[in-house]
Design a protein around this motif. Structure first.
Motif: not given
Length: 220
Positions: A133-140
């Motif tokens: 929610s704070v650091n961003g998503f781990n997505l491709k």
């Protein structure tokens, strides 16, 4: 835009100062890095309750720039007269900016095309115990040279019902350095070092920007 330096703010760094001086470093093509600690020490003296990007730039314009160098220590605060002894005043006329409530996506893209640096203030959903929610998503995400994992600010992760464009509790300041219309992404320079995201770069979906961004500062 590649000359915006990647710096590591650390766990307890000063987001506004890091982002502002990094953007200014790039815009003015300065020969050395602006010293974050000395800048912050002066700001703590003038603005004890934290400074905005605008106040940071105004302070550097008035008192000059201190560049990083060996054995330079300023402490948590510094007297104005002591700061003036070590600062460079040659860049006063070159520091110029304009504040906006929030640039539209098209305005942001045009500003970047014109070679300006843009600071984006954005809210984040800060859920206790949920680093996404704070650091961003781990997505491709398709980066410059490869598909990589990490650093995408988006309203919703695929196969998830969680909406990260609500309940705004935290905030951050990021430097916009590019965009990708095909993926509908803004490219951002973060301040967590080269090991975060794509060599220090993060991305933000256009939809996240539209919903969560609060203000923009353009360094001319």
């Amino acid at each position: 835009m590649a000359n915006v330096p990647v710096r590591d703010i650390g766990a307890y760094g000063y987001i506004v100062v890091f982002s502002t001086v990094s953007a200014l470093n790039a815009k003015l093509k300065l020969p050395y890095l602006i010293d974050v600690n000395c800048t912050n020490a002066l700001l703590n003296t003038i603005y004890p309750n934290s400074a905005t990007p605008e106040e940071t730039l105004d302070t550097l314009k008035e008192f000059g720039i201190v560049f990083e160098r060996k054995n330079l220590k300023c402490g948590y605060t510094i007297k104005k007269e002591e700061y003036l002894k070590i600062s460079n005043k040659n860049y006063k006329s070159q520091i110029s900016y304009k504040s906006y409530p929030k640039l539209s996506i098209n305005e942001l893209k045009l500003t970047l095309k014109n070679g300006h640096r843009v600071l984006i203030g954005t809210s984040l959903q800060d859920n206790p115990g949920d680093p996404i929610s704070v650091n961003g998503f781990n997505l491709k995400v398709i980066g410059n040279s490869k598909i990589y994992d990490g650093g995408l600010y988006a309203c919703q992760q695929p196969q998830s019902t969680e909406n990260y464009c609500s309940e705004e509790r935290a905030g951050t300041l990021l430097i916009a350095i590019g965009y990708d219309d095909n993926q509908q992404l803004i490219k951002l320079r973060n301040s967590w070092g080269v090991n975060a995201g794509e060599n220090g770069d993060f991305y933000m979906t256009y939809s996240f920007y539209e919903k969560m961004a609060s203000n923009s500062v353009v360094i001319n």
